[in-house]
Design a protein around this motif. Sequence first.
Motif, PDB file in Angstrom:
ATOM      1  N   THR A 120       0.826  -1.212   0.000  1.00 58.80           N
ATOM      2  CA  THR A 120       0.000   0.000   0.000  1.00 58.80           C
ATOM      3  C   THR A 120       0.856   1.256   0.000  1.00 58.80           C
ATOM      4  OG1 THR A 120      -0.175   0.028   2.416  1.00 58.80           O
ATOM      5  CG2 THR A 120      -1.916  -1.118   1.207  1.00 58.80           C
ATOM      6  N   SER A 121       2.118   1.114   0.373  1.00 53.15           N
ATOM      7  CA  SER A 121       3.030   2.255   0.315  1.00 53.15           C
ATOM      8  C   SER A 121       4.460   1.741   0.142  1.00 53.15           C
ATOM      9  CB  SER A 121       2.926   3.108   1.580  1.00 53.15           C
ATOM     10  OG  SER A 121       3.373   2.400   2.700  1.00 53.15           O
ATOM     11  N   ILE A 122       5.286   2.634  -0.367  1.00 55.38           N
ATOM     12  CA  ILE A 122       6.699   2.326  -0.559  1.00 55.38           C
ATOM     13  C   ILE A 122       7.508   3.533  -0.114  1.00 55.38           C
ATOM     14  CG2 ILE A 122       6.617   3.057  -2.992  1.00 55.38           C
ATOM     15  CD1 ILE A 122       8.801   0.893  -3.539  1.00 55.38           C
ATOM     16  N   SER A 123       8.581   3.283   0.624  1.00 55.86           N
ATOM     17  CA  SER A 123       9.480   4.340   1.075  1.00 55.86           C
ATOM     18  C   SER A 123      10.879   4.022   0.583  1.00 55.86           C
ATOM     19  CB  SER A 123       9.499   4.432   2.603  1.00 55.86           C
ATOM     20  OG  SER A 123       8.233   4.782   3.093  1.00 55.86           O
ATOM     21  N   GLY A 124      11.596   5.072   0.238  1.00 58.37           N
ATOM     22  CA  GLY A 124      12.947   4.881  -0.243  1.00 58.37           C
ATOM     23  C   GLY A 124      13.830   6.067   0.062  1.00 58.37           C
ATOM     24  N   THR A 125      15.135   5.835  -0.023  1.00 60.42           N
ATOM     25  CA  THR A 125      16.103   6.896   0.202  1.00 60.42           C
ATOM     26  C   THR A 125      17.006   7.031  -1.019  1.00 60.42           C
ATOM     27  OG1 THR A 125      17.655   5.375   1.269  1.00 60.42           O
ATOM     28  CG2 THR A 125      16.138   6.570   2.706  1.00 60.42           C
ATOM     29  N   PHE A 126      17.407   8.251  -1.264  1.00 64.24           N
ATOM     30  CA  PHE A 126      18.337   8.551  -2.344  1.00 64.24           C
ATOM     31  C   PHE A 126      19.514   9.292  -1.736  1.00 64.24           C
ATOM     32  CE2 PHE A 126      19.956  11.533  -5.537  1.00 64.24           C
ATOM     33  CZ  PHE A 126      20.338  10.644  -6.524  1.00 64.24           C
ATOM     34  N   THR A 127      20.705   8.788  -1.991  1.00 63.84           N
ATOM     35  CA  THR A 127      21.908   9.407  -1.468  1.00 63.84           C
ATOM     36  C   THR A 127      22.393  10.463  -2.456  1.00 63.84           C
ATOM     37  OG1 THR A 127      22.476   7.322  -0.410  1.00 63.84           O
ATOM     38  CG2 THR A 127      24.249   8.945  -0.629  1.00 63.84           C
ATOM     39  N   GLY A 128      22.599  11.679  -1.948  1.00 61.07           N
ATOM     40  CA  GLY A 128      23.061  12.774  -2.794  1.00 61.07           C
ATOM     41  C   GLY A 128      24.559  12.719  -3.031  1.00 61.07           C
ATOM     42  N   THR A 129      25.085  13.782  -3.592  1.00 62.18           N
ATOM     43  CA  THR A 129      26.504  13.831  -3.947  1.00 62.18           C
ATOM     44  C   THR A 129      27.388  14.258  -2.779  1.00 62.18           C
ATOM     45  OG1 THR A 129      26.192  16.069  -4.806  1.00 62.18           O
ATOM     46  CG2 THR A 129      26.053  14.248  -6.382  1.00 62.18           C
ATOM     47  N   THR A 130      26.832  14.978  -1.805  1.00 57.77           N
ATOM     48  CA  THR A 130      27.580  15.397  -0.630  1.00 57.77           C
ATOM     49  C   THR A 130      27.558  14.269   0.396  1.00 57.77           C
ATOM     50  OG1 THR A 130      26.827  17.665  -0.999  1.00 57.77           O
ATOM     51  CG2 THR A 130      27.697  17.171   1.175  1.00 57.77           C
ATOM     52  N   PRO A 131      28.684  13.983   1.071  1.00 55.72           N
ATOM     53  CA  PRO A 131      28.666  12.923   2.092  1.00 55.72           C
ATOM     54  C   PRO A 131      27.565  13.172   3.141  1.00 55.72           C
ATOM     55  CG  PRO A 131      30.915  13.595   1.656  1.00 55.72           C
ATOM     56  CD  PRO A 131      30.014  14.572   0.922  1.00 55.72           C
ATOM     57  N   GLY A 132      26.714  12.168   3.331  1.00 58.76           N
ATOM     58  CA  GLY A 132      25.624  12.267   4.297  1.00 58.76           C
ATOM     59  C   GLY A 132      24.344  12.870   3.754  1.00 58.76           C
ATOM     60  N   GLU A 133      24.393  13.400   2.524  1.00 57.16           N
ATOM     61  CA  GLU A 133      23.187  13.977   1.934  1.00 57.16           C
ATOM     62  C   GLU A 133      22.185  12.856   1.649  1.00 57.16           C
ATOM     63  OE1 GLU A 133      21.933  16.990  -1.701  1.00 57.16           O
ATOM     64  OE2 GLU A 133      23.793  15.862  -1.870  1.00 57.16           O
ATOM     65  N   LEU A 134      20.936  13.059   2.073  1.00 56.58           N
ATOM     66  CA  LEU A 134      19.948  11.998   1.957  1.00 56.58           C
ATOM     67  C   LEU A 134      18.551  12.567   1.718  1.00 56.58           C
ATOM     68  CD1 LEU A 134      20.007   8.864   2.245  1.00 56.58           C
ATOM     69  CD2 LEU A 134      19.283   9.193   4.593  1.00 56.58           C
ATOM     70  N   ILE A 135      17.848  11.985   0.776  1.00 62.39           N
ATOM     71  CA  ILE A 135      16.464  12.336   0.481  1.00 62.39           C
ATOM     72  C   ILE A 135      15.628  11.095   0.787  1.00 62.39           C
ATOM     73  CG2 ILE A 135      14.821  12.962  -1.340  1.00 62.39           C
ATOM     74  CD1 ILE A 135      17.315  14.190  -2.817  1.00 62.39           C
ATOM     75  N   THR A 136      14.558  11.267   1.525  1.00 60.06           N
ATOM     76  CA  THR A 136      13.642  10.158   1.785  1.00 60.06           C
ATOM     77  C   THR A 136      12.270  10.514   1.235  1.00 60.06           C
ATOM     78  OG1 THR A 136      12.970  10.958   3.965  1.00 60.06           O
ATOM     79  CG2 THR A 136      14.865   9.502   3.890  1.00 60.06           C
ATOM     80  N   VAL A 137      11.631   9.531   0.595  1.00 59.89           N
ATOM     81  CA  VAL A 137      10.332   9.751  -0.028  1.00 59.89           C
ATOM     82  C   VAL A 137       9.421   8.562   0.289  1.00 59.89           C
ATOM     83  CG1 VAL A 137       9.108  10.097  -2.226  1.00 59.89           C
ATOM     84  CG2 VAL A 137      11.400  11.031  -1.924  1.00 59.89           C
ATOM     85  N   THR A 138       8.155   8.857   0.585  1.00 60.79           N
ATOM     86  CA  THR A 138       7.157   7.819   0.770  1.00 60.79           C
ATOM     87  C   THR A 138       6.030   8.058  -0.216  1.00 60.79           C
ATOM     88  OG1 THR A 138       7.661   7.557   3.111  1.00 60.79           O
ATOM     89  CG2 THR A 138       5.510   6.749   2.365  1.00 60.79           C
ATOM     90  N   LEU A 139       5.656   7.004  -0.960  1.00 54.76           N
ATOM     91  CA  LEU A 139       4.545   7.041  -1.894  1.00 54.76           C
ATOM     92  C   LEU A 139       3.450   6.130  -1.358  1.00 54.76           C
ATOM     93  CD1 LEU A 139       6.493   6.531  -5.259  1.00 54.76           C
ATOM     94  CD2 LEU A 139       5.900   8.691  -4.161  1.00 54.76           C
ATOM     95  N   THR A 140       2.198   6.590  -1.425  1.00 52.12           N
ATOM     96  CA  THR A 140       1.065   5.784  -0.966  1.00 52.12           C
ATOM     97  C   THR A 140       0.152   5.476  -2.148  1.00 52.12           C
ATOM     98  OG1 THR A 140       1.210   6.823   1.205  1.00 52.12           O
ATOM     99  CG2 THR A 140      -0.854   5.692   0.673  1.00 52.12           C
ATOM    100  N   LYS A 141      -0.181   4.202  -2.279  1.00 52.82           N
ATOM    101  CA  LYS A 141      -0.996   3.738  -3.406  1.00 52.82           C
ATOM    102  C   LYS A 141      -2.405   4.321  -3.318  1.00 52.82           C
ATOM    103  CE  LYS A 141      -0.842  -0.320  -6.223  1.00 52.82           C
ATOM    104  NZ  LYS A 141      -0.461  -1.722  -6.272  1.00 52.82           N
ATOM    105  N   GLN A 142      -2.913   4.689  -4.470  1.00 48.93           N
ATOM    106  CA  GLN A 142      -4.261   5.289  -4.529  1.00 48.93           C
ATOM    107  C   GLN A 142      -5.287   4.300  -5.004  1.00 48.93           C
ATOM    108  OE1 GLN A 142      -4.586   8.735  -3.420  1.00 48.93           O
ATOM    109  NE2 GLN A 142      -2.705   7.814  -2.650  1.00 48.93           N
TER     110      GLN A 142
END
Length: 142
Positions: A120-142
């Motif tokens: 019903t949902s998926i969460s993931g992380t994307f590591t940026g170019t700077t050490p420790g840079e992190l993006i987290t995203v959660t998508l919820t199914k419709q």
Amino acid sequence: MKKIILPIALLMSVISCQKEPVKNEPKKCDLTSANLIGSYKITANSYRKDAASPFVDVYASYKPCEKDDLITFASDNTIVFSDAGVKCSPSGDSTGTWALGANTISIDKKVYAVTAYDCTSISGTFTGTTPGELITVTLTKQ
């Protein structure tokens, strides 16, 4: 009489050892292309510029016209970003590709490590170019 009691005793021990389902336990399912296909909305997004920085809630700054947008994973590995509901100006419509790996999902060649998935949902992380840079995203199914 012993012949009757022994099978009944064995049956009772098997019944008493069966695990009861836990209420409110998250649904478990495999992350497969077939299970992932569908439309989702972003329901959480945070960003950290480096390991020493706190996470910032990026989703809180989304405009209302961005919070209702749809992301659709199609069976042919295309992805459609639709400016649904309230329209933004300019529109956020676009298309791309996606691919599923072992505990990763690639969206337009940007690889996210999948941290949670329950059909019903998926969460993931994307590591940026700077050490420790992190993006987290959660998508919820419709």
